[in-house]
Design a protein around this motif. Structure first.
Motif, mmCIF file in Angstrom:
data_model
loop_
_atom_site.group_PDB
_atom_site.id
_atom_site.type_symbol
_atom_site.label_atom_id
_atom_site.label_comp_id
_atom_site.label_asym_id
_atom_site.label_seq_id
_atom_site.Cartn_x
_atom_site.Cartn_y
_atom_site.Cartn_z
ATOM 1 N N ASN A 281 0.840 -1.209 0.000
ATOM 2 C CA ASN A 281 0.000 0.000 0.000
ATOM 3 C C ASN A 281 0.872 1.254 0.000
ATOM 4 O OD1 ASN A 281 -2.457 -1.221 -0.045
ATOM 5 N ND2 ASN A 281 -2.827 -1.092 2.161
ATOM 6 N N ASP A 310 4.747 6.567 4.819
ATOM 7 C CA ASP A 310 4.937 6.928 3.405
ATOM 8 C C ASP A 310 4.717 8.422 3.197
ATOM 9 O OD1 ASP A 310 2.146 7.571 2.733
ATOM 10 O OD2 ASP A 310 1.778 5.427 2.959
ATOM 11 N N SER A 335 -8.274 2.539 -6.236
ATOM 12 C CA SER A 335 -7.798 1.281 -5.671
ATOM 13 C C SER A 335 -7.731 0.210 -6.767
ATOM 14 C CB SER A 335 -8.712 0.839 -4.531
ATOM 15 O OG SER A 335 -8.636 -0.539 -4.339
ATOM 16 N N THR A 341 -7.495 -4.932 -3.874
ATOM 17 C CA THR A 341 -8.686 -5.774 -3.715
ATOM 18 C C THR A 341 -9.614 -5.223 -2.642
ATOM 19 O OG1 THR A 341 -7.642 -7.106 -1.998
ATOM 20 C CG2 THR A 341 -7.353 -7.844 -4.270
ATOM 21 N N GLY A 342 -9.104 -4.309 -1.828
ATOM 22 C CA GLY A 342 -9.917 -3.770 -0.735
ATOM 23 C C GLY A 342 -9.942 -4.695 0.466
HETATM 24 P P1 ADP Z 1 -6.590 -1.935 -1.394
HETATM 25 O O1 ADP Z 1 -6.490 -3.247 -2.017
HETATM 26 O O2 ADP Z 1 -7.628 -1.058 -2.012
HETATM 27 O O3 ADP Z 1 -5.274 -1.270 -1.184
HETATM 28 P P2 ADP Z 1 -6.599 -2.133 1.475
HETATM 29 O O4 ADP Z 1 -7.508 -2.827 2.418
HETATM 30 O O5 ADP Z 1 -5.166 -2.514 1.512
HETATM 31 O O6 ADP Z 1 -7.209 -2.303 0.042
HETATM 32 O O7 ADP Z 1 -6.701 -0.574 1.719
HETATM 33 C C1 ADP Z 1 -7.977 0.021 1.777
HETATM 34 C C2 ADP Z 1 -7.907 1.471 1.345
HETATM 35 O O8 ADP Z 1 -7.120 2.223 2.273
HETATM 36 C C3 ADP Z 1 -7.240 1.722 0.014
HETATM 37 O O9 ADP Z 1 -8.142 1.583 -1.054
HETATM 38 C C4 ADP Z 1 -6.766 3.148 0.152
HETATM 39 O O10 ADP Z 1 -7.803 4.054 -0.126
HETATM 40 C C5 ADP Z 1 -6.449 3.276 1.629
HETATM 41 N N1 ADP Z 1 -5.002 3.145 1.896
HETATM 42 C C6 ADP Z 1 -4.370 2.046 2.374
HETATM 43 N N2 ADP Z 1 -3.064 2.302 2.552
HETATM 44 C C7 ADP Z 1 -2.875 3.577 2.185
HETATM 45 C C8 ADP Z 1 -1.732 4.454 2.157
HETATM 46 N N3 ADP Z 1 -0.550 4.020 2.538
HETATM 47 N N4 ADP Z 1 -1.935 5.720 1.727
HETATM 48 C C9 ADP Z 1 -3.135 6.146 1.330
HETATM 49 N N5 ADP Z 1 -4.245 5.391 1.348
HETATM 50 C C10 ADP Z 1 -4.116 4.134 1.766
#
Ligand code: ADP
Length: 397
Positions: A281, A310, A335, A341-342
């Motif tokens: 991420n 980050d 995403s 995948t969320g």
């Molecule tokens: P995805 O597969 O969409 O990354 P996650 O469950 O890993 O699903 O993350 C859910 C959501 O959280 C992401 O769609 C994004 O909007 C937000 N997100 C996660 N990590 C970060 C990050 N490091 N910076 C910005 N947004 C993030």
């Protein structure tokens, strides 16, 4: 003159009286015993029980009902039940039972003193033609109904998420079949699109299988992530997997771990998965040329704290609370575009919570995000006496 006949009659009468008295005493003792047994059962029940007389006035309530509705038996007894529970649904059910009918159990949403869902069963007491009262049994099904709703929402989400790439694959293949296959100008791009969405589908199914595996083991009382591992080892495995994407986006990933970190109470595979999801991420959301820093510190008895920082866009406060829910993505289109995948963060949360850990984030829009997690430290190990090694990790290049 002494009348022998009369005296014999009196003695026999006395004897009969004594027998009758003894019979009554036995019956009364039996009754008391049965009553005490019944009272014991009603008091120990996890369901609330409320009885009313023929006029609908409260004649009995068990301690569980007092607790559920924050009532005191003393204040409720003898009062119309509608005044006591103030719930139209319960009133209707008891009304039916008082007419001698046995209504089917019904789910009722009760708003006071707290919002709860009860499955309520009302039954007439006494003869069906002329009931002497009615009893209602309240089973608290709030948690079950909440889980059922979550499950259906999850199934709806999964179906939707699976359908999106499938539709794209089908459209690409149909276009190819309809003639684009022979057109060297576009055939490759349609094939690549189908391939990209197939990869997405695979990732989604992999994540779903991981989640359901964790939940399945949790249901069976097994702790998915149990075990022990060294952070540096898990980090090295995770970093090597995100390296490619990081290089492509010119993002630097650096780790700085102090020496003497204790081992984490989580197996290597799970800790690696946690790190992959957070690192992936961080890299995905970093600007080109950005820096991702991974830091760790030992918290003594509280365990081990790891942070992945980050320089990405940051996450709005309003989304932060729901970010760890399955499929919750503030920007779905973005995403998907990034191959997400969320489910990544919910897998992270599940794994950490299964070993008594925690996960959270500090983030502000425009100022990057810092996802952190705390893991309990592994206990002393008999087979690996020098388990907690001094580890200092140089950033991967
Ligand atoms: P995805 O597969 O969409 O990354 P996650 O469950 O890993 O699903 O993350 C859910 C959501 O959280 C992401 O769609 C994004 O909007 C937000 N997100 C996660 N990590 C970060 C990050 N490091 N910076 C910005 N947004 C993030």
């Amino acid at each position: 003159m002494f009348d022998f006949l009369e005296s014999a009659k009196v003695r026999s009468l006395e004897k009969e009286l004594e027998e009758a008295r003894q019979q009554m005493a036995r019956a009364s003792a039996g009754f008391e015993e049965r009553y005490a047994r019944l009272e014991g059962v009603l008091c120990g029940m996890s369901e609330g029980v409320l009885a009313v007389d023929a006029a609908g006035r409260v004649s009995y309530l068990n301690p569980r009902l007092e607790e559920l509705f924050e009532l005191k038996a003393g204040q409720a007894l003898g009062r119309p039940q509608m005044e006591v529970l103030r719930d139209a649904g319960v009133n209707a059910l008891l009304g039916e039972a008082l007419k001698g009918r046995q209504p089917a159990p019904r789910d009722l949403l009760v708003l006071r003193p707290a919002e709860r869902t009860f499955m309520v069963q009302a039954t007439p007491l006494g003869a069906a033609e002329k009931p002497t009262g009615a009893v209602a049994v309240f089973l608290d099904v709030t948690q079950e109904r909440r889980l059922q709703a979550m499950r259906s929402e999850f199934v709806a989400n999964v179906s939707h998420e699976l359908k999106t790439p499938l539709t794209a694959i089908r459209a690409s293949l149909e276009t190819l079949a309809d003639g684009a296959l022979e057109d060297p100008g576009v055939n490759r791009s349609f094939l690549q699109k189908a391939l990209r969405h197939t990869e997405r589908l695979t990732l989604l199914i992999d994540d779903l299988l991981v989640l359901s595996g964790i939940e399945d083991r949790q249901r069976r009382g097994q702790v998915e992530a149990q075990g022990r591992s060294a952070l540096a080892e898990a980090y090295a495995a995770a970093a090597s997997l995100v390296e490619g994407r990081a290089a492509l986006r010119k993002v630097a990933v650096q780790a700085a771990f102090p020496s003497g970190l204790p081992e984490a109470a989580m197996n290597l595979e799970s800790l690696t998965r946690v790190l992959i999801n957070l690192l992936d991420n961080a890299v995905k959301y970093s600007p080109e040329g950005g820096l991702v820093r991974v830091e760790a510190e030992a918290l003594g008895a509280a365990g081990l704290r790891v942070q992945v920082q980050d320089q990405g866009p940051g996450i709005p406060q309003a989304d932060q609370l729901r970010l760890f829910e399955r499929f919750y993505r503030p920007d779905k289109a973005r995403s998907r575009e990034l191959g997400g995948t969320g489910l990544g963060l919910s897998i992270v949360k599940h794994l950490l919570e299964s070993v008594g850990g925690q996960v959270g984030l500090n983030s502000q829009v425009g100022q990057g995000s810092a996802f952190w997690f705390i893991l309990p430290q592994a206990g002393p190990s008999a087979d690996r006496p020098q388990a907690a090694q001094a580890i200092s990790q140089e950033p991967p290049r």
